[in-house]
Scaffold this motif. Structure first.
Motif, PDB file in Angstrom:
ATOM      1  N   GLY A   1      41.034  38.364  40.594  1.00  0.00           N
ATOM      2  CA  GLY A   1      40.369  38.658  39.637  1.00  0.00           C
ATOM      3  C   GLY A   1      38.530  38.275  38.936  1.00  0.00           C
ATOM      4  O   GLY A   1      38.082  38.508  38.497  1.00  0.00           O
ATOM      5  N   ILE A   2      38.876  37.478  40.097  1.00  0.00           N
ATOM      6  CA  ILE A   2      36.767  37.297  39.832  1.00  0.00           C
ATOM      7  C   ILE A   2      35.987  38.257  40.031  1.00  0.00           C
ATOM      8  O   ILE A   2      34.944  38.286  39.676  1.00  0.00           O
ATOM      9  CB  ILE A   2      36.572  35.778  41.298  1.00  0.00           C
ATOM     10  N   LEU A   3      36.087  39.146  40.946  1.00  0.00           N
ATOM     11  CA  LEU A   3      35.725  40.193  41.356  1.00  0.00           C
ATOM     12  C   LEU A   3      35.580  41.211  40.212  1.00  0.00           C
ATOM     13  O   LEU A   3      34.738  41.609  39.650  1.00  0.00           O
ATOM     14  CB  LEU A   3      36.385  40.878  42.548  1.00  0.00           C
ATOM     15  N   ALA A   4      37.125  41.070  39.485  1.00  0.00           N
ATOM     16  CA  ALA A   4      37.278  41.957  38.161  1.00  0.00           C
ATOM     17  C   ALA A   4      36.542  40.862  37.054  1.00  0.00           C
ATOM     18  O   ALA A   4      35.706  42.291  36.120  1.00  0.00           O
ATOM     19  CB  ALA A   4      38.496  41.517  37.946  1.00  0.00           C
ATOM     20  N   VAL A   5      36.444  40.094  36.995  1.00  0.00           N
ATOM     21  CA  VAL A   5      35.549  39.817  36.175  1.00  0.00           C
ATOM     22  C   VAL A   5      33.814  39.870  36.503  1.00  0.00           C
ATOM     23  O   VAL A   5      33.051  40.597  35.282  1.00  0.00           O
ATOM     24  CB  VAL A   5      35.302  37.838  36.048  1.00  0.00           C
ATOM     25  N   LEU A   6      33.212  40.203  37.687  1.00  0.00           N
ATOM     26  CA  LEU A   6      32.242  40.511  38.494  1.00  0.00           C
ATOM     27  C   LEU A   6      31.475  41.782  38.001  1.00  0.00           C
ATOM     28  O   LEU A   6      30.648  42.339  37.054  1.00  0.00           O
ATOM     29  CB  LEU A   6      32.053  39.463  39.624  1.00  0.00           C
ATOM     30  N   VAL A   7      32.184  42.299  38.098  1.00  0.00           N
ATOM     31  CA  VAL A   7      32.374  44.149  38.148  1.00  0.00           C
ATOM     32  C   VAL A   7      32.422  44.392  36.095  1.00  0.00           C
ATOM     33  O   VAL A   7      32.152  45.517  35.708  1.00  0.00           O
ATOM     34  CB  VAL A   7      33.976  45.195  38.336  1.00  0.00           C
ATOM     35  N   LEU A   8      32.475  43.274  35.704  1.00  0.00           N
ATOM     36  CA  LEU A   8      32.813  43.817  34.006  1.00  0.00           C
ATOM     37  C   LEU A   8      31.422  43.954  33.770  1.00  0.00           C
ATOM     38  O   LEU A   8      31.089  43.801  32.459  1.00  0.00           O
ATOM     39  CB  LEU A   8      34.202  43.293  33.227  1.00  0.00           C
ATOM     40  N   LEU A   9      30.605  42.455  34.163  1.00  0.00           N
ATOM     41  CA  LEU A   9      29.438  42.161  33.872  1.00  0.00           C
ATOM     42  C   LEU A   9      28.517  43.372  33.619  1.00  0.00           C
ATOM     43  O   LEU A   9      27.294  43.183  33.781  1.00  0.00           O
ATOM     44  CB  LEU A   9      29.467  40.474  34.357  1.00  0.00           C
ATOM     45  N   THR A  10      28.719  43.716  35.321  1.00  0.00           N
ATOM     46  CA  THR A  10      28.053  44.943  35.690  1.00  0.00           C
ATOM     47  C   THR A  10      28.306  46.478  35.541  1.00  0.00           C
ATOM     48  O   THR A  10      27.088  46.357  34.791  1.00  0.00           O
ATOM     49  CB  THR A  10      28.219  45.371  37.105  1.00  0.00           C
ATOM     50  N   GLY A  11      28.630  45.732  33.788  1.00  0.00           N
ATOM     51  CA  GLY A  11      29.168  46.688  32.954  1.00  0.00           C
ATOM     52  C   GLY A  11      30.316  48.718  33.136  1.00  0.00           C
ATOM     53  O   GLY A  11      29.886  48.464  32.813  1.00  0.00           O
TER      54      GLY A  11
ATOM     55  N   GLY B   1      36.372  47.706  36.527  1.00  0.00           N
ATOM     56  CA  GLY B   1      36.746  46.318  35.852  1.00  0.00           C
ATOM     57  C   GLY B   1      38.657  46.819  35.436  1.00  0.00           C
ATOM     58  O   GLY B   1      39.005  45.471  35.614  1.00  0.00           O
ATOM     59  N   ILE B   2      38.274  47.173  34.245  1.00  0.00           N
ATOM     60  CA  ILE B   2      40.168  47.128  34.061  1.00  0.00           C
ATOM     61  C   ILE B   2      40.674  47.762  35.208  1.00  0.00           C
ATOM     62  O   ILE B   2      42.218  46.556  35.292  1.00  0.00           O
ATOM     63  CB  ILE B   2      40.318  48.350  33.075  1.00  0.00           C
ATOM     64  N   ILE B   3      40.695  48.678  36.004  1.00  0.00           N
ATOM     65  CA  ILE B   3      41.413  48.747  37.096  1.00  0.00           C
ATOM     66  C   ILE B   3      41.636  47.557  38.136  1.00  0.00           C
ATOM     67  O   ILE B   3      42.342  47.320  38.651  1.00  0.00           O
ATOM     68  CB  ILE B   3      40.420  50.620  37.589  1.00  0.00           C
ATOM     69  N   VAL B   4      40.285  46.933  38.296  1.00  0.00           N
ATOM     70  CA  VAL B   4      40.894  45.513  39.157  1.00  0.00           C
ATOM     71  C   VAL B   4      41.834  45.041  38.332  1.00  0.00           C
ATOM     72  O   VAL B   4      42.144  43.776  39.550  1.00  0.00           O
ATOM     73  CB  VAL B   4      39.298  45.054  39.859  1.00  0.00           C
ATOM     74  N   LEU B   5      41.353  44.946  37.477  1.00  0.00           N
ATOM     75  CA  LEU B   5      42.455  43.876  36.736  1.00  0.00           C
ATOM     76  C   LEU B   5      43.158  44.216  36.624  1.00  0.00           C
ATOM     77  O   LEU B   5      44.208  42.995  36.808  1.00  0.00           O
ATOM     78  CB  LEU B   5      41.641  43.517  35.467  1.00  0.00           C
ATOM     79  N   VAL B   6      43.414  44.956  37.072  1.00  0.00           N
ATOM     80  CA  VAL B   6      45.569  45.688  36.816  1.00  0.00           C
ATOM     81  C   VAL B   6      45.927  44.883  38.223  1.00  0.00           C
ATOM     82  O   VAL B   6      46.870  44.390  38.202  1.00  0.00           O
ATOM     83  CB  VAL B   6      45.372  47.041  36.614  1.00  0.00           C
ATOM     84  N   MET B   7      45.171  45.745  38.931  1.00  0.00           N
ATOM     85  CA  MET B   7      45.533  44.922  40.603  1.00  0.00           C
ATOM     86  C   MET B   7      45.491  44.065  40.936  1.00  0.00           C
ATOM     87  O   MET B   7      46.842  43.172  41.356  1.00  0.00           O
ATOM     88  CB  MET B   7      44.537  45.810  41.859  1.00  0.00           C
ATOM     89  N   ALA B   8      44.668  43.082  40.003  1.00  0.00           N
ATOM     90  CA  ALA B   8      45.150  41.742  40.197  1.00  0.00           C
ATOM     91  C   ALA B   8      46.095  40.830  39.536  1.00  0.00           C
ATOM     92  O   ALA B   8      46.550  40.458  40.470  1.00  0.00           O
ATOM     93  CB  ALA B   8      43.816  40.901  39.666  1.00  0.00           C
ATOM     94  N   PHE B   9      46.386  41.799  38.581  1.00  0.00           N
ATOM     95  CA  PHE B   9      48.023  41.286  38.099  1.00  0.00           C
ATOM     96  C   PHE B   9      49.159  41.419  38.848  1.00  0.00           C
ATOM     97  O   PHE B   9      49.992  40.753  38.850  1.00  0.00           O
ATOM     98  CB  PHE B   9      48.078  41.686  36.566  1.00  0.00           C
ATOM     99  N   LEU B  10      48.805  42.987  39.286  1.00  0.00           N
ATOM    100  CA  LEU B  10      50.129  43.315  39.892  1.00  0.00           C
ATOM    101  C   LEU B  10      50.042  42.401  41.765  1.00  0.00           C
ATOM    102  O   LEU B  10      51.333  42.028  41.751  1.00  0.00           O
ATOM    103  CB  LEU B  10      50.270  45.063  40.370  1.00  0.00           C
TER     104      LEU B  10
END
Length: 96
Positions: free
Chosen positions: A42-52, A57-66
């Motif tokens: 989840g933290i990694l996904a936020v960082l990836v989303l902030l980089t643009g 970022g959405i893919i990592v967020l889905v993985m974090a949810f799973l």
């Protein structure tokens, strides 16, 4: 006839009981580990989303949810509950 059925079903109930106990223990341990992994993802996904990189970022967020306690561990807990319901249904039907 009823006594024979009780004797035949007893090992099935014991096996289902042991299976649920073992799976519950494994689920407890894996939920803790997957909860930590979900937090890191989840933290990694936020960082990836902030980089643009929105798609990544959405893919990592889905993985974090799973891997979070609301994803795969919740599905496993539901499945264990259904197996336990089956055990109780067999036990109630045969043993009254």
């Amino acid at each position: 006839m009823r006594l024979i059925l009780k004797i035949l079903v007893a090992p099935i109930i014991v096996v289902l009981t042991l299976f649920v106990w073992i799976c519950s223990g494994l689920l407890y341990c894996s939920s803790f580990i997957l909860g930590l992994a979900g937090t890191v993802l989840g933290i990694l996904a936020v960082l990836v989303l902030l980089t643009g990189a929105v798609t990544n970022g959405i893919i990592v967020l889905v993985m974090a949810f799973l891997v979070s306690p609301f994803g795969i561990p919740m599905a496993a807990a539901w499945l264990i509950g259904k197996i336990q319901d089956l055990r109780y249904a067999i036990q109630d039907r045969v043993y009254g």
